[in-house]
Design a protein around this motif. Structure first.
Motif, PDB file in Angstrom:
ATOM      1  N   TYR A 108      -8.097  27.973 -25.097  1.00 58.11           N
ATOM      2  CA  TYR A 108      -6.943  27.651 -25.642  1.00 58.11           C
ATOM      3  C   TYR A 108      -7.012  26.146 -26.332  1.00 58.11           C
ATOM      4  O   TYR A 108      -6.418  26.117 -27.492  1.00 58.11           O
ATOM      5  N   THR A 130      -0.085  27.303 -26.467  1.00 62.14           N
ATOM      6  CA  THR A 130      -1.232  27.276 -27.348  1.00 62.14           C
ATOM      7  C   THR A 130      -2.043  28.608 -27.641  1.00 62.14           C
ATOM      8  O   THR A 130      -2.862  29.036 -28.112  1.00 62.14           O
ATOM      9  N   GLY A 131      -1.545  29.494 -26.616  1.00 61.53           N
ATOM     10  CA  GLY A 131      -2.210  31.095 -26.344  1.00 61.53           C
ATOM     11  C   GLY A 131      -1.859  31.789 -25.522  1.00 61.53           C
ATOM     12  O   GLY A 131      -0.821  31.451 -24.790  1.00 61.53           O
ATOM     13  N   GLY A 190      -1.361  33.849 -28.196  1.00 62.09           N
ATOM     14  CA  GLY A 190      -0.788  34.502 -29.405  1.00 62.09           C
ATOM     15  C   GLY A 190      -1.469  34.094 -30.786  1.00 62.09           C
ATOM     16  O   GLY A 190      -2.379  33.381 -30.515  1.00 62.09           O
ATOM     17  N   ASN A 191      -0.783  34.657 -31.853  1.00 68.02           N
ATOM     18  CA  ASN A 191      -1.304  34.282 -33.080  1.00 68.02           C
ATOM     19  C   ASN A 191      -0.967  32.917 -33.196  1.00 68.02           C
ATOM     20  O   ASN A 191       0.230  32.357 -33.494  1.00 68.02           O
ATOM     21  N   PRO A 192      -1.904  32.242 -33.684  1.00 71.37           N
ATOM     22  CA  PRO A 192      -1.929  30.704 -33.850  1.00 71.37           C
ATOM     23  C   PRO A 192      -0.878  30.479 -35.351  1.00 71.37           C
ATOM     24  O   PRO A 192      -0.097  29.347 -35.349  1.00 71.37           O
ATOM     25  N   ALA A 193      -0.899  31.388 -36.218  1.00 70.60           N
ATOM     26  CA  ALA A 193      -0.022  31.317 -37.270  1.00 70.60           C
ATOM     27  C   ALA A 193       1.400  31.232 -36.799  1.00 70.60           C
ATOM     28  O   ALA A 193       2.412  30.776 -37.591  1.00 70.60           O
ATOM     29  N   GLN A 194       1.836  31.627 -35.478  1.00 71.76           N
ATOM     30  CA  GLN A 194       3.037  31.566 -34.977  1.00 71.76           C
ATOM     31  C   GLN A 194       3.539  30.151 -34.100  1.00 71.76           C
ATOM     32  O   GLN A 194       4.654  30.336 -33.716  1.00 71.76           O
ATOM     33  N   ARG A 222      -8.614  26.569 -29.859  1.00 67.07           N
ATOM     34  CA  ARG A 222      -7.928  26.845 -30.894  1.00 67.07           C
ATOM     35  C   ARG A 222      -7.427  25.610 -31.649  1.00 67.07           C
ATOM     36  O   ARG A 222      -6.695  25.889 -32.875  1.00 67.07           O
TER      37      ARG A 222
END
Length: 104
Positions: free
Chosen positions: A38, A10-11, A13-17, A41
């Protein structure tokens, strides 16, 4: 009753990915174990429970999620790259448990 344990990243990184499989796991899980920032998010529903802890409490968090899934809960746990032991535990649960669990 037994549960199902989902292990997803969950992290940070970019949540859109996030993958569709991770989004599906988040949609069905009822309890979320993970590092607080995390978990923040995720957009959890009112019926989904957030169990946050510090990022240095990985083993305790994993044990709690495994125990909850074995008891029949739906748990989602966040997986860190260095958590190889958690990947193995998740495989074992997937093989012989039914229900809905997850960790973040």
């Amino acid at each position: 009753m037994t549960g199902k344990l989902f292990i997803v990243g969950t992290g940070p990184g970019n949540p859109a990915q996030m993958t569709p499989e991770a989004e599906d796991a988040i949609a069905v899980a009822t309890e979320f174990f993970g590092y607080g920032p995390y978990l923040d998010r995720l957009h959890l529903r009112a019926d989904q429970r957030r169990i946050a802890s510090d990022n240095r409490e990985e083993l305790d968090r994993a044990q709690a999620a495994l125990a909850r899934a074995a008891a029949g809960g739906g748990c989602l746990r966040r997986l860190r790259r260095r958590s190889r032991h958690l990947r193995d535990g998740g495989r074992r649960l997937r093989g012989d448990r039914q229900g809905t669990a997850g960790m973040a």
